[in-house]
Write a protein that holds these residues in place. Structure first.
Motif, mmCIF file in Angstrom:
data_model
loop_
_atom_site.group_PDB
_atom_site.id
_atom_site.type_symbol
_atom_site.label_atom_id
_atom_site.label_comp_id
_atom_site.label_asym_id
_atom_site.label_seq_id
_atom_site.Cartn_x
_atom_site.Cartn_y
_atom_site.Cartn_z
ATOM 1 N N PRO A 51 0.822 -1.219 0.000
ATOM 2 C CA PRO A 51 0.000 0.000 0.000
ATOM 3 C C PRO A 51 0.857 1.272 0.000
ATOM 4 O O PRO A 51 2.070 1.183 0.179
ATOM 5 N N ASN A 52 0.231 2.413 -0.161
ATOM 6 C CA ASN A 52 0.950 3.684 -0.135
ATOM 7 C C ASN A 52 1.739 3.784 1.172
ATOM 8 O O ASN A 52 1.219 3.461 2.246
ATOM 9 N N GLY A 53 2.979 4.206 1.044
ATOM 10 C CA GLY A 53 3.793 4.421 2.245
ATOM 11 C C GLY A 53 4.420 3.162 2.816
ATOM 12 O O GLY A 53 5.035 3.186 3.877
ATOM 13 N N ALA A 54 4.309 2.035 2.112
ATOM 14 C CA ALA A 54 4.837 0.763 2.624
ATOM 15 C C ALA A 54 6.364 0.730 2.647
ATOM 16 O O ALA A 54 6.966 -0.005 3.419
ATOM 17 N N GLY A 55 6.992 1.523 1.778
ATOM 18 C CA GLY A 55 8.455 1.551 1.720
ATOM 19 C C GLY A 55 9.032 1.106 0.383
ATOM 20 O O GLY A 55 10.244 0.962 0.241
ATOM 21 N N LYS A 56 8.176 0.913 -0.614
ATOM 22 C CA LYS A 56 8.629 0.411 -1.919
ATOM 23 C C LYS A 56 9.650 1.354 -2.568
ATOM 24 O O LYS A 56 10.718 0.935 -2.991
ATOM 25 N N SER A 57 9.278 2.634 -2.648
ATOM 26 C CA SER A 57 10.179 3.583 -3.307
ATOM 27 C C SER A 57 11.457 3.780 -2.506
ATOM 28 O O SER A 57 12.537 3.946 -3.081
ATOM 29 N N THR A 58 11.340 3.728 -1.188
ATOM 30 C CA THR A 58 12.540 3.850 -0.348
ATOM 31 C C THR A 58 13.507 2.728 -0.712
ATOM 32 O O THR A 58 14.701 2.950 -0.920
ATOM 33 N N PHE A 59 12.980 1.515 -0.815
ATOM 34 C CA PHE A 59 13.790 0.343 -1.160
ATOM 35 C C PHE A 59 14.487 0.562 -2.508
ATOM 36 O O PHE A 59 15.698 0.397 -2.643
ATOM 37 N N PRO A 96 12.810 5.993 -11.503
ATOM 38 C CA PRO A 96 12.153 6.390 -10.262
ATOM 39 C C PRO A 96 10.674 6.693 -10.460
ATOM 40 O O PRO A 96 10.210 6.903 -11.584
ATOM 41 N N GLN A 97 9.942 6.720 -9.349
ATOM 42 C CA GLN A 97 8.496 6.977 -9.407
ATOM 43 C C GLN A 97 8.207 8.413 -9.839
ATOM 44 O O GLN A 97 7.297 8.672 -10.617
ATOM 45 N N GLU A 98 9.013 9.341 -9.319
ATOM 46 C CA GLU A 98 8.782 10.749 -9.645
ATOM 47 C C GLU A 98 9.353 11.042 -11.024
ATOM 48 O O GLU A 98 10.454 10.608 -11.346
ATOM 49 N N THR A 203 4.355 -1.948 -8.315
ATOM 50 C CA THR A 203 3.117 -1.599 -9.001
ATOM 51 C C THR A 203 1.955 -1.564 -8.025
ATOM 52 O O THR A 203 1.998 -2.206 -6.978
ATOM 53 N N HIS A 204 0.937 -0.793 -8.392
ATOM 54 C CA HIS A 204 -0.313 -0.836 -7.642
ATOM 55 C C HIS A 204 -1.346 -1.678 -8.386
ATOM 56 O O HIS A 204 -2.436 -1.905 -7.898
ATOM 57 N N TYR A 205 -0.987 -2.089 -9.608
ATOM 58 C CA TYR A 205 -1.917 -2.911 -10.385
ATOM 59 C C TYR A 205 -1.623 -4.381 -10.116
ATOM 60 O O TYR A 205 -0.616 -4.911 -10.573
HETATM 61 N N1 LIG Z 1 12.353 11.964 2.276
HETATM 62 C C1 LIG Z 1 11.548 11.510 3.233
HETATM 63 N N2 LIG Z 1 11.537 12.026 4.475
HETATM 64 C C2 LIG Z 1 10.750 11.562 5.444
HETATM 65 N N3 LIG Z 1 9.886 10.539 5.280
HETATM 66 C C3 LIG Z 1 9.849 9.953 4.069
HETATM 67 C C4 LIG Z 1 10.656 10.412 2.974
HETATM 68 N N4 LIG Z 1 10.390 9.641 1.883
HETATM 69 C C5 LIG Z 1 9.459 8.763 2.280
HETATM 70 N N5 LIG Z 1 9.122 8.940 3.571
HETATM 71 C C6 LIG Z 1 8.165 8.149 4.361
HETATM 72 O O1 LIG Z 1 8.593 6.788 4.352
HETATM 73 C C7 LIG Z 1 7.479 5.906 4.202
HETATM 74 C C8 LIG Z 1 7.674 5.032 2.973
HETATM 75 O O2 LIG Z 1 7.560 5.853 1.812
HETATM 76 P P1 LIG Z 1 7.767 5.278 0.328
HETATM 77 O O3 LIG Z 1 7.742 6.428 -0.596
HETATM 78 O O4 LIG Z 1 8.974 4.414 0.334
HETATM 79 O O5 LIG Z 1 6.457 4.380 0.178
HETATM 80 P P2 LIG Z 1 5.869 3.660 -1.123
HETATM 81 O O6 LIG Z 1 5.608 2.254 -0.724
HETATM 82 O O7 LIG Z 1 6.719 3.898 -2.293
HETATM 83 O O8 LIG Z 1 4.453 4.397 -1.305
HETATM 84 P P3 LIG Z 1 3.636 4.759 -2.670
HETATM 85 O O9 LIG Z 1 2.856 3.536 -3.005
HETATM 86 O O10 LIG Z 1 2.728 5.869 -2.199
HETATM 87 O O11 LIG Z 1 4.584 5.194 -3.715
HETATM 88 C C9 LIG Z 1 6.244 6.808 4.147
HETATM 89 O O12 LIG Z 1 5.692 6.884 5.444
HETATM 90 C C10 LIG Z 1 6.792 8.158 3.730
HETATM 91 O O13 LIG Z 1 6.004 9.202 4.248
#
Ligand SMILES: Nc1ncnc2c1ncn2[C@@H]1O[C@H](COP(=O)(O)OP(=O)(O)OP(=O)(O)O)[C@@H](O)[C@H]1O
Ligand SMILES: [Mg+2]
Length: 321
Positions: A51-59, A96-98, A203-205
């Motif tokens: 889900p949104n905010g799970a940490g995918k993009s961070t990874f 990247p996502q952005e 993906t979200h799909y």
């Molecule tokens: N630069 C940042 N500073 C502080 N918190 C961050 C930063 N980037 C992401 N987060 C937080 O880390 C968590 C994981 O974010 P991330 O973007 O990795 O999620 P995601 O799974 O990619 O979500 P989405 O499906 O919305 O793309 C979220 O709670 C987000 O708010």
């Protein structure tokens, strides 16, 4: 490449943690990854759902070098991200996502510039092929800022391919892309994979993950809560539905069926929810027949990946995996 590196996984992550430090007044830190262990093998298409905010993009951004990890080990193509940064970076292409494009560069210039940054020699560049594969030839010389969202995303994919990396990582490649182009991107990803490229995508799909991916990992609140093939994930739920249509209206459920906990859908339809691991469909049919109900039709609903996803990621789930 050294022989010992050939046998290494494409991506190997051990105890990966990320804590975003607080910049706001409340000083609240965010732990986005809570110790991820994951191995992606060479030649796989691996999907990361969550889900949104799970940490995918961070990874993914840690793999790309856009976010600095707090703890743990990352190896890309056998190269350690801390000690062999250059080799690790050369091994991977990340979308990247952005959307981050220079609005004043044309797609052709963007690709050339990116290739230059990776040290790809002019004669080895594949700008023309990439533009054509991504159906961007017609807009190759226009300003990127005039392109539609879907075109920009394709150009981002192209930029990640300029150095022909053995591993391609795509963070929501089809977000905002129309159905036809989405299919085209899927074909391209499959084609690259057939030629040997390892793919990691988020993906979200769910349909996208089902169709494309050999294995799927589900991230939830910074933890990798499931990781397996689609079929194995679906079997974790251990739930099927049998819907039976009867010839006559029934007045009440016969006692002999009560232990199956039937659900009355309407006067002629009953639903049984059962666990295939301890009850099979024949046994249910036998019981219905012996209770003198005449079946005229039936339907079995299998669990799908969406149900797995929801049961894992929803906090109030009644299913424990
Ligand atoms: N630069 C940042 N500073 C502080 N918190 C961050 C930063 N980037 C992401 N987060 C937080 O880390 C968590 C994981 O974010 P991330 O973007 O990795 O999620 P995601 O799974 O990619 O979500 P989405 O499906 O919305 O793309 C979220 O709670 C987000 O708010
Ligand atoms: Mg994201």
């Amino acid at each position: 490449m050294h022989d010992d590196l050939i046998s290494k996984p494409a991506i190997e992550v051990k105890n990966l943690q990320k804590v975003y430090l607080a910049r706001d007044k409340k000083k609240i830190q965010k732990t986005a990854l809570k110790g991820i262990n994951l191995t992606i093998n060479k030649g796989e298409i691996f999907g990361l759902l969550g889900p949104n905010g799970a940490g995918k993009s961070t990874f993914i951004n840690i793999l790309a070098g856009l976010v600095i990890k707090s703890n743990g080990e990352v190896n890309i193509n056998g190269y350690n991200l801390d000690t062999s940064v250059r080799e690790a970076r050369q091994s991977i292409g990340v979308v990247p996502q952005e959307l981050t494009l220079d609005p004043f560069f044309s797609p052709r210039d963007s690709l050339e510039l990116q290739a230059g940054m990776y040290g790809v020699r002019k004669k080895d560049r594949k700008t023309k092929e990439i533009l054509s594969a991504l159906k961007l030839t017609d807009v190759a010389n226009g300003y990127a800022r005039r392109m539609s969202g879907g075109m920009k995303r394709r150009l981002m994919v192209g930029k990640a391919m300029v150095h022909s990396p053995p591993i391609l990582v795509l963070d929501e490649p089809t977000a905002g892309v129309d159905v036809e182009l989405r299919r085209h991107l899927w074909e391209m990803v499959q084609d690259l994979n057939n030629k040997g490229t390892t793919i990691l995508l988020t993906t979200h799909y769910i349909e996208e993950a089902e169709q494309l991916c050999d294995r799927i990992g589900i991230l939830n609140d910074g933890n990798l809560v499931a990781c397996d093939t689609k079929d194995k994930l679906v079997s974790l739920i251990d739930k099927k539905e049998l819907i039976v249509k009867l010839q006559e209206n029934f007045i009440s459920i016969p006692d002999s069926l009560k232990d199956l906990k039937p659900i009355i859908v309407d006067k002629k339809t009953i639903k049984f929810i059962y666990q295939p691991s301890n009850l099979n469909f024949h046994k249910i049919l036998k019981k219905i027949n012996s209770s003198k109900l005449n079946i005229i039709d039936f339907e079995i609903n299998e669990t799908d990946l969406e149900e797995v996803f929801l049961s894992i990621t929803q906090k109030n789930s009644s299913i424990n995996l």
